[in-house]
Scaffold this active site. Structure first.
Site, PDB file in Angstrom:
ATOM      1  CE  LYS A  36      49.308  21.977 -30.201  1.00 36.60           C
ATOM      2  NZ  LYS A  36      48.207  21.306 -30.903  1.00 36.60           N
ATOM      3  CG  ASP A  75      49.823  18.331 -30.901  1.00 37.80           C
ATOM      4  OD1 ASP A  75      49.822  18.794 -29.735  1.00 37.80           O
ATOM      5  OD2 ASP A  75      49.408  18.956 -31.893  1.00 37.80           O
ATOM      6  CD  GLU A  97      49.119  17.691 -25.195  1.00 39.95           C
ATOM      7  OE1 GLU A  97      49.049  17.365 -26.402  1.00 39.95           O
ATOM      8  OE2 GLU A  97      48.461  18.628 -24.708  1.00 39.95           O
ATOM      9  NE  ARG A 150      44.118  12.070 -27.307  1.00 40.56           N
ATOM     10  CZ  ARG A 150      43.559  12.092 -28.511  1.00 40.56           C
ATOM     11  NH1 ARG A 150      43.256  10.971 -29.130  1.00 40.56           N
ATOM     12  NH2 ARG A 150      43.262  13.242 -29.086  1.00 40.56           N
TER      13      ARG A 150
END
Ligand code: BES
Ligand code: MN
Ligand code: ZN
Length: 496
Positions: free
Chosen positions: A277, A347, A349, A351
């Site tokens: 990020k 990113d 992650e 789910r």
């Protein structure tokens, strides 16, 4: 804070502060009228002189009024009677407790159910307790010199007439919800170096120790390996902290009753992994375990109120960090369901850990499964910080959750889970990919989860916009504990 309910005359309350409402048209609430009479029109004089206009959420503190036993009187503006609604009521209550917390009063008697603040006394009682607790909340456990603690310790909700039957149990429920929210906020506000997956597991074990009806178990990475949770484990690969899969089983009803399962995303820090990020505000990704925290808070609330329902909390928890061992974009993993996933963005992650926890949840033979997750930034763009995003594969379940959210003033808004979105997850190399592109990001995330929840009634709450506030008031909100608890209360009382 201690709460109680009683009937009594406002002028006779030997308290540090008695709180009554006045309307914008100069009309006094019933409780204010009683005070005014005892004080020989002191209050109506003051209103006639223009010292109190009664605008919604305005307050005026008065001292030592002749004829009134309390040391102080707090007048609270109720606004125009015809403009009273849930939002104004809550604004008024918040202003009340802000004003009260500014005084040295250790106890207060509040007349709130007689005065037009919504027709439902139970609702007013609940919101009063939540507003009082919110105003007293401090997030200073890690300051070397803690901020001044809240002064108000005892709150009496007083009524002129005999309080309605059931108001006492409503008060107890409200206190339990408030305590649950407090736990959720505390956990959310803790930094990632303290609130690790191991820490969350310890909290869940402590909850099981405190409440006989809760049984907590914690699975380790080697157990998850055996269960085939390749998707969940792919997220924790880059971290030095061991991942945990926590389950808390609350037995409040007959063993034969199928449970409601709550699954909470517990990413204790989300750096994005190899798909790192940007740096700005990355600290806020310590809140990426607020779904898990809301499950813990809700479990505590229902245990405290002794709710007659079976509920299971499931929390997959890990960190999402980059390292030489971390999962890379393009990697393909096999989930517990057997479906394979091409991870195009590390990113996305949430789910990946939820899908295995959702597959695992089938073992509880659930009546209903609800997952709660700070899942997508797109949800913040779509709904802002007001409503949580709601999805369900059963419209009646969506309706019940929306209704509970309205009741609790912790609202959600339903988004579509149409088949038309599913092809966005097609992968050239695996059964699916873990992202669906920028368009409809909240929906494609829910579509991804829906592929693992076909065997039971399921709903998904995206709380990315509602679980915490940014900016000056940065902090966890305790949402959606009120919504979830209200839903479970409604279920336990048979009004599904
Ligand atoms: N935890 C984030 C979602 C999030 C972002 C919550 C901002 C609150 C504020 C989640 O794991 C995430 O990173 N989602 C990505 C998904 C994308 C890569 C498809 C997102 O929303 O950007
Ligand atoms: Mn992420
Ligand atoms: Zn995340």
């Amino acid at each position: 804070m201690e709460f109680s309910i009683k009937q009594g005359s406002p002028e006779k309350q030997r308290s540090a502060c008695v709180v009554v409402g006045v309307f914008e048209n100069g009309k006094l609430s019933n409780a204010a009228q009683a005070l005014d009479k005892a004080a020989k029109h002191h209050l109506s004089d003051l209103i006639a002189r223009g010292d109190m206009h009664g605008k919604a959420a305005s307050t005026l503190l008065l001292h030592k009024i002749p004829g009134i036993a309390a040391e102080r009187v707090l007048l609270v503006g109720l606004g125009k009677p015809e403009e009273m609604n849930s939002k104004t009521s809550i604004d008024i209550l918040r202003a009340t407790f802000r004003a009260l917390q500014d005084t040295p009063a250790k106890d207060a008697v509040l007349y709130c159910t007689d005065d037009g603040m919504g027709s439902d006394a139970g609702w007013v009682v609940k919101q009063t307790v939540l507003a009082a607790t919110e105003a007293a909340y401090r997030a200073d456990s890690l300051k070397s010199k803690p901020a001044k603690p809240a002064t108000l310790k005892e709150l009496t909700l007083a009524t002129l007439d005999k309080p309605g039957a059931g108001l006492k149990s409503t008060l107890e429920q409200a206190a339990a919800i408030a305590h649950g929210m407090q736990l959720t906020k505390d956990l959310g506000n803790l930094p990632g170096n303290i609130c690790t997956p191991t820490y969350l597991a310890a909290q869940a074990l402590a909850l099981g120790k405190k409440h006989k009806a809760i049984k907590t178990t914690v699975l380790e990475e080697k157990d998850m390996q055996k269960l085939g949770m390749g998707s969940f484990l792919s997220v924790t690969r880059g971290s030095e902290q061991p991942a945990k899969l926590i389950t808390m089983e609350y037995a409040g009803a007959d063993k034969k009753q199928k449970p409601v399962v709550l699954v909470g995303k517990g990413v204790t820090f989300d750096s994005g992994g190899i798909s790192l990020k940007p740096g700005a505000e990355m600290d806020e990704m310590k809140y990426d375990m607020c779904g898990a925290a809301s499950v813990l808070g809700t479990m505590q609330a229902i245990a405290e109120m002794g709710l007659k329902l079976n509920v299971v909390g499931v929390i997959p928890t890990c960190e999402n960090l980059p390292s030489g061992r971390a999962t890379k974009p393009g990697d393909i993993v096999t989930s517990m369901s057997g479906q394979t996933i091409e991870i195009l963005n590390t990113d996305a992650e949430g789910r990946l850990i939820l899908c295995d926890a959702l597959t695992y949840s089938a073992k509880f033979k659930p009546d209903t499964v609800i997952d709660i997750a700070t899942l997508t930034g797109a949800c913040v763009i779509a709904l802002g910080h007001v409503a949580s995003g709601l999805f369900s594969n059963q419209d009646d379940l969506a309706r019940d959750l929306l209704g509970a959210g309205e009741q609790a003033y912790d609202r959600a808004w339903q988004l579509p889970l149409w088949e038309d979105y599913q092809p966005l997850l097609d992968s050239n190399f695996a059964d699916m990919q873990n992202i669906g592109g920028r368009a409809g990001g909240t929906i494609t995330a829910a579509c991804f989860l829906s592929r693992f929840t076909k065997d039971y009634r399921w709903a998904h709450l995206d709380i990315a916009g509602t679980a915490w506030k940014s900016g000056k008031e940065k902090g966890a909100t305790g949402r959606p504990v009120p919504l979830l608890t209200q839903y479970l209360i409604n279920r336990a009382h048979g009004s599904k």
